[in-house]
Scaffold this motif. Structure first.
Motif, PDB file in Angstrom:
ATOM      1  N   TRP A 119     -11.523   0.033   2.249  1.00 26.57           N
ATOM      2  CA  TRP A 119     -11.095   1.375   2.632  1.00 26.57           C
ATOM      3  C   TRP A 119      -9.723   1.307   3.313  1.00 26.57           C
ATOM      4  O   TRP A 119      -8.839   2.128   3.046  1.00 26.57           O
ATOM      5  N   CYS A 120      -9.541   0.324   4.184  1.00 27.33           N
ATOM      6  CA  CYS A 120      -8.241   0.138   4.837  1.00 27.33           C
ATOM      7  C   CYS A 120      -7.156  -0.127   3.792  1.00 27.33           C
ATOM      8  O   CYS A 120      -6.072   0.467   3.841  1.00 27.33           O
ATOM      9  N   TYR A 121      -7.449  -1.021   2.854  1.00 25.59           N
ATOM     10  CA  TYR A 121      -6.475  -1.321   1.809  1.00 25.59           C
ATOM     11  C   TYR A 121      -6.156  -0.088   0.968  1.00 25.59           C
ATOM     12  O   TYR A 121      -5.007   0.128   0.581  1.00 25.59           O
ATOM     13  N   THR A 122      -7.166   0.728   0.680  1.00 23.87           N
ATOM     14  CA  THR A 122      -6.932   1.947  -0.098  1.00 23.87           C
ATOM     15  C   THR A 122      -5.972   2.866   0.636  1.00 23.87           C
ATOM     16  O   THR A 122      -5.065   3.444   0.039  1.00 23.87           O
ATOM     17  N   ASN A 123      -6.160   3.000   1.944  1.00 24.11           N
ATOM     18  CA  ASN A 123      -5.277   3.866   2.714  1.00 24.11           C
ATOM     19  C   ASN A 123      -3.879   3.264   2.859  1.00 24.11           C
ATOM     20  O   ASN A 123      -2.895   4.003   2.904  1.00 24.11           O
ATOM     21  N   ILE A 124      -3.777   1.952   2.918  1.00 27.62           N
ATOM     22  CA  ILE A 124      -2.457   1.313   2.938  1.00 27.62           C
ATOM     23  C   ILE A 124      -1.751   1.563   1.604  1.00 27.62           C
ATOM     24  O   ILE A 124      -0.543   1.797   1.552  1.00 27.62           O
ATOM     25  N   ALA A 125      -2.524   1.552   0.522  1.00 34.46           N
ATOM     26  CA  ALA A 125      -1.961   1.780  -0.811  1.00 34.46           C
ATOM     27  C   ALA A 125      -1.402   3.187  -0.981  1.00 34.46           C
ATOM     28  O   ALA A 125      -0.602   3.429  -1.889  1.00 34.46           O
ATOM     29  N   THR A 126      -1.795   4.111  -0.110  1.00 36.83           N
ATOM     30  CA  THR A 126      -1.270   5.478  -0.211  1.00 36.83           C
ATOM     31  C   THR A 126       0.103   5.609   0.432  1.00 36.83           C
ATOM     32  O   THR A 126       0.704   6.679   0.365  1.00 36.83           O
ATOM     33  N   GLY A 127       0.585   4.556   1.027  1.00 36.89           N
ATOM     34  CA  GLY A 127       1.887   4.598   1.686  1.00 36.89           C
ATOM     35  C   GLY A 127       3.028   4.500   0.676  1.00 36.89           C
ATOM     36  O   GLY A 127       2.868   4.754  -0.526  1.00 36.89           O
ATOM     37  N   SER A 128       4.180   4.100   1.177  1.00 34.76           N
ATOM     38  CA  SER A 128       5.362   3.968   0.319  1.00 34.76           C
ATOM     39  C   SER A 128       5.182   2.774  -0.628  1.00 34.76           C
ATOM     40  O   SER A 128       4.253   1.979  -0.486  1.00 34.76           O
TER      41      SER A 128
END
Length: 162
Positions: A119-128
């Protein structure tokens, strides 16, 4: 004369108006049914995810330190931070040890920790684009989970990789 008197008391609608109202009603019911089905399929993993406007640097560094020392509460705190309206993605990306700790959790044997890390990685993937590049080292672990039996984890990994 009887027709004129009838029109004064009884409101009649034309065939076209009746068809239009029926189609509108049918479309509205169909849309409500679809929205209900979609919302029931959504995974509601944690209802206590806090929507914070901004996290202080101290809160972020505390969560990262907990994550680095393999304290599961640091993982939960980080996940909640990344789910907020203003996630501290750059602060986490700037900490290589935090990303290494996420790899540790996503490759661990505990499915709850794997899910939280994914879940953390998914949210990091939403960044730039530059921030998203930082999830590449975790990609092999996420890919492995795609063939797992925990569908919630599989779905989260698919979202991350997608």
């Amino acid at each position: 004369m009887a027709e004129h008197r009838k029109e004064q008391f009884k409101k009649t609608i034309t065939k076209e108006e009746g068809n239009r109202k029926r189609v509108e009603s049918t479309n509205k019911l169909r849309k409500e049914k679809r929205d209900k089905a979609v919302s029931s399929k959504r995974v509601h993993l944690d209802d206590d995810v806090e929507e914070a406007i901004q996290y202080s640097p101290e809160e972020i560094s505390t969560a990262i330190k907990q994550l680095e020392t393999r304290q599961p509460e640091g993982l939960v705190t980080l996940r909640k931070m990344l789910c907020s309206s203003h996630p501290p993605i750059q602060a986490i990306v700037d900490s290589p040890s935090a990303l290494d700790s996420l790899i540790y959790y996503v490759s661990s044997g505990d499915e709850k920790q794997q899910l939280a890390a994914a879940w953390c990685y998914t949210n990091i993937a939403t960044g730039s684009t530059d921030q998203t590049r930082n999830i590449i080292p975790a990609a092999p672990y996420l890919i492995i989970h795609l063939s797992g039996s925990n569908w919630t984890l599989v779905e989260q990994c698919a979202w991350c990789l997608g």
